[in-house]
Design a protein around this motif. Structure first.
Motif, PDB file in Angstrom:
ATOM      1  N   GLU A  65       0.812  -1.224   0.000  1.00  0.00           N
ATOM      2  CA  GLU A  65       0.000   0.000   0.000  1.00  0.00           C
ATOM      3  C   GLU A  65       0.846   1.274   0.000  1.00  0.00           C
ATOM      4  O   GLU A  65       0.380   2.336   0.396  1.00  0.00           O
ATOM      5  CB  GLU A  65      -0.985   0.028   1.174  1.00  0.00           C
ATOM      6  N   THR A  66       2.108   1.161  -0.421  1.00  0.00           N
ATOM      7  CA  THR A  66       2.980   2.325  -0.569  1.00  0.00           C
ATOM      8  C   THR A  66       3.718   2.216  -1.896  1.00  0.00           C
ATOM      9  O   THR A  66       3.803   1.144  -2.485  1.00  0.00           O
ATOM     10  CB  THR A  66       4.005   2.449   0.585  1.00  0.00           C
ATOM     11  N   CYS A  81      -2.540   6.707  -2.813  1.00  0.00           N
ATOM     12  CA  CYS A  81      -3.769   7.494  -2.652  1.00  0.00           C
ATOM     13  C   CYS A  81      -4.585   7.424  -3.943  1.00  0.00           C
ATOM     14  O   CYS A  81      -4.046   7.160  -5.005  1.00  0.00           O
ATOM     15  CB  CYS A  81      -3.434   8.948  -2.309  1.00  0.00           C
ATOM     16  N   SER A  83      -7.255   9.964  -4.130  1.00  0.00           N
ATOM     17  CA  SER A  83      -7.668  11.364  -4.240  1.00  0.00           C
ATOM     18  C   SER A  83      -6.983  12.176  -3.145  1.00  0.00           C
ATOM     19  O   SER A  83      -6.394  11.617  -2.213  1.00  0.00           O
ATOM     20  CB  SER A  83      -9.193  11.488  -4.105  1.00  0.00           C
ATOM     21  N   GLN A  84      -7.096  13.480  -3.251  1.00  0.00           N
ATOM     22  CA  GLN A  84      -6.459  14.381  -2.297  1.00  0.00           C
ATOM     23  C   GLN A  84      -6.904  14.117  -0.861  1.00  0.00           C
ATOM     24  O   GLN A  84      -6.125  14.253   0.074  1.00  0.00           O
ATOM     25  CB  GLN A  84      -6.746  15.848  -2.676  1.00  0.00           C
ATOM     26  N   SER A  85      -8.137  13.681  -0.682  1.00  0.00           N
ATOM     27  CA  SER A  85      -8.648  13.440   0.675  1.00  0.00           C
ATOM     28  C   SER A  85      -7.943  12.274   1.376  1.00  0.00           C
ATOM     29  O   SER A  85      -8.047  12.122   2.582  1.00  0.00           O
ATOM     30  CB  SER A  85     -10.157  13.199   0.644  1.00  0.00           C
ATOM     31  N   ASP A  86      -7.195  11.460   0.629  1.00  0.00           N
ATOM     32  CA  ASP A  86      -6.443  10.352   1.217  1.00  0.00           C
ATOM     33  C   ASP A  86      -5.128  10.808   1.852  1.00  0.00           C
ATOM     34  O   ASP A  86      -4.480  10.027   2.546  1.00  0.00           O
ATOM     35  CB  ASP A  86      -6.118   9.290   0.160  1.00  0.00           C
ATOM     36  N   CYS A  87      -4.720  12.046   1.586  1.00  0.00           N
ATOM     37  CA  CYS A  87      -3.430  12.553   2.051  1.00  0.00           C
ATOM     38  C   CYS A  87      -3.611  13.572   3.174  1.00  0.00           C
ATOM     39  O   CYS A  87      -4.649  14.215   3.285  1.00  0.00           O
ATOM     40  CB  CYS A  87      -2.670  13.210   0.904  1.00  0.00           C
ATOM     41  N   CYS A  93      -1.816  14.311  -3.557  1.00  0.00           N
ATOM     42  CA  CYS A  93      -1.960  13.016  -4.210  1.00  0.00           C
ATOM     43  C   CYS A  93      -1.523  13.184  -5.668  1.00  0.00           C
ATOM     44  O   CYS A  93      -2.267  13.722  -6.486  1.00  0.00           O
ATOM     45  CB  CYS A  93      -3.413  12.546  -4.108  1.00  0.00           C
ATOM     46  N   CYS A 104       0.965  10.012  -1.836  1.00  0.00           N
ATOM     47  CA  CYS A 104       0.959  11.290  -1.112  1.00  0.00           C
ATOM     48  C   CYS A 104       2.389  11.833  -1.066  1.00  0.00           C
ATOM     49  O   CYS A 104       3.285  11.203  -0.513  1.00  0.00           O
ATOM     50  CB  CYS A 104       0.444  11.091   0.317  1.00  0.00           C
TER      51      CYS A 104
END
Length: 108
Positions: A65-66, A81, A83-87, A93, A104
């Protein structure tokens, strides 16, 4: 009554599990430590738990997951990520060279 005694321990443990483990790749570490094998990049906003990697893209020795991505002048593992909300705040992102994935990355 018996059901209530069995349910009570679950109600105590479940919120702790939901919190997740801190100190993983991409987590803040300005005031704390990172998980084993990771180091705190203190020059990043609020610190950034990560590890060095060898090749930008999906390879490079990063945990699941990286992705290995360029952060400033270094190659470091960063969280995947969508979308931006994941960071976190101050991280974007962005697409990672050599892959169709995004990770991210610290915003300059």
């Amino acid at each position: 009554m018996r059901a209530a005694r069995m349910l009570l321990p679950l109600l105590v443990v479940l919120p702790l599990l939901a919190c997740g483990r801190s100190g993983g790749v991409g987590d803040a570490c300005g005031g704390g430590a990172c998980s084993d094998g990771l180091s705190c990049q203190k020059g990043f906003p609020n610190g950034f738990c990560s590890q060095a990697c060898t090749a930008e893209g999906e390879g490079g020795g990063c945990p699941a997951e990286t992705l290995c991505t360029r952060q400033f002048d270094s190659l470091l593992c960063a969280p995947v990520c969508a979308s931006q909300s994941d960071c976190r705040v101050n991280y974007a992102c962005n697409g990672v060279s050599g892959t169709n994935g995004k990770a991210c990355q610290v915003q300059p």
